[in-house]
Design an enzyme around this catalytic site. Structure first.
Site, PDB file in Angstrom:
ATOM      1  CE1 TYR A 152      -3.906  -2.086  -0.081  1.00  0.00           C
ATOM      2  CE2 TYR A 152      -2.763  -3.361   1.599  1.00  0.00           C
ATOM      3  CZ  TYR A 152      -3.781  -3.244   0.675  1.00  0.00           C
ATOM      4  OH  TYR A 152      -4.672  -4.270   0.490  1.00  0.00           O
ATOM      5  CG  PHE A 178     -11.329  -0.960   9.636  1.00  0.00           C
ATOM      6  CD1 PHE A 178     -11.135  -0.664   8.304  1.00  0.00           C
ATOM      7  CD2 PHE A 178     -10.509  -0.356  10.578  1.00  0.00           C
ATOM      8  CE1 PHE A 178     -10.137   0.216   7.899  1.00  0.00           C
ATOM      9  CE2 PHE A 178      -9.521   0.541  10.191  1.00  0.00           C
ATOM     10  CZ  PHE A 178      -9.333   0.828   8.858  1.00  0.00           C
TER      11      PHE A 178
END
Length: 401
Positions: free
Chosen positions: A126, A401
């Site tokens: 990322y 999450f």
């Protein structure tokens, strides 16, 4: 990398969900249960899911959900939490992830949200999309049999054993108070609490159901794992609003007589080892990234947090992926910042992912400069940046999450 002409990227529809669940299951090695589906659909709108298809068949997806993160100084900043990022193993190295992220981040930019966040299953993916590791977590194991507290360590008491129903009534309020003072922690929807207290057996990794210890200002959730002669108290979550709550909960955990070891994930600078007579007893077995941040709006993000010293500088923030970078005049007075685009010559230069790592105070400017991730016009510029971006409280992710 050029995307195959047969592959298209679009917003998902309700009819896509079975295929999306299969993609995610293959990518992460699990089959979703009914509680998983209930949680996902409660947190996610279908229109926030981006899907890549090959001749109409879904072969990749990514989604984002609305969150609110605490930043240094206690402000609550809107963010979009990126999750369920999956590409079918049949379509690797074909530009699918980049195409998904281009679509997803255009959607995020349209919301005006200052931050995008994710938790990364692989740390090498990322950075090229402008995300930097913004919190650090340590896996720690403690031989409980030898845990002795220093004579001057606090012993405030106040911990009680709590059943699941009572925990469900008490813990959300404690968590909310804790997350509002903890950089990196985010709001926790009721659906996520329901999932936590439901404690699906399939995800217990052979352990018991959850046990709960509560304090007026904190709580610990743990489960038992292992055999009778090698019992482990695996702490799933420990939240402490105050130092007294932290000390009291650890004294209670270390009082679990039948447990041989305690395993916990905590901030690397957690005060536990300083309260024990044996500093080496908490043994770090893994140190890793947790929350990753991408700054979507540099002025809005920098003006949201507080700072430790006054600062006058010009930042050159490079964003090779999107167009969120630029040159910004950053002025800090009495802890508050003003940030505006400028034509002035930069004093500090960095890529956007480095700013994400700096933002919550988990990584210091000096460390990033030593890695050639930040360059400064002078030692004084770097020293002031390093001091300014510090935080009074350690940055910690609230829930995955």
């Amino acid at each position: 990398m050029t995307l195959d002409s047969a592959i298209t990227v679009r917003t998902a529809t309700d009819q896509d969900w079975p295929a999306l669940e299969l993609l995610d299951a293959v990518a992460f090695g699990y089959h979703p249960t009914d509680p998983d589906r209930t949680l996902t659909r409660a947190l996610t709108r279908t229109e926030d899911v981006v899907v890549a298809t090959d001749n109409g068949t879904p072969i990749g997806l990514a989604m984002d959900l609305p969150l609110e993160f605490t930043v240094p100084g206690g402000a609550q900043v809107p963010a979009r939490g990126v999750t369920w990022v999956s590409v079918a193993p049949t379509h690797r190295r074909r530009g699918v992830l980049r195409a998904l992220f281009e679509h997803l981040h255009r959607n995020i930019a349209a919301t005006g949200t200052p931050l995008a966040a994710l938790t990364a299953s692989e740390a090498g993916i990322y950075g090229r999309f402008g995300y930097g590791p913004a919190t650090v977590a340590a896996d720690v194991t403690i031989d409980r049999r030898f845990a002795a507290f220093r004579a001057d360590a606090p012993d405030p008491g106040g911990v009680t054993l709590t059943d699941t129903q009572t925990a469900a009534e008490r813990l959300p309020d404690i968590y909310e108070r804790w997350r509002r003072i903890t950089p990196g922690a985010q709001n926790r929807p009721q659906a996520q609490w329901d999932y936590t207290f439901g404690d699906p057996e399939v995800y217990r990794d052979g352990g018991s159901a959850l046990f709960y210890l509560t304090h007026p200002d904190g709580y610990a959730m743990f489960r038992r794992r292992g055999s009778d002669d090698d019992m482990v108290a695996a702490v799933e979550e420990l939240v402490a609003v105050t130092a007294d709550a932290h000390a009291a909960l650890w004294r209670a955990l270390c009082g679990l007589d039948l447990m041989k070891r305690i395993e916990v994930t905590q901030h690397p600078d957690d005060a536990l080892r300083l309260m024990l007579t044996d500093y080496r007893l908490p043994r770090t077995t893994r140190l890793a990234d947790d929350l990753w941040l991408r700054i979507m709006d540099v002025p809005a993000a920098l003006e949201a947090r507080s700072y430790q010293v006054d600062l006058d500088t010009v930042l050159d923030v490079r964003d090779p992926y999107l167009d969120c970078g630029g040159v910004f005049a950053l002025t800090v007075r009495y802890g508050r910042a003003r940030c505006r685009r400028t034509d002035a010559a930069p004093r500090i230069s960095m890529d956007l992912d480095a700013l994400g790592s700096l933002y919550l105070g988990a990584h210091r400017a000096r460390g990033l400069a030593a890695a050639h991730r930040i360059t400064a016009a002078s030692e004084r510029d770097l020293a002031l940046l390093d001091l300014a971006f510090g935080a009074d409280r350690a940055a910690v992710l609230g829930w995955g999450f």
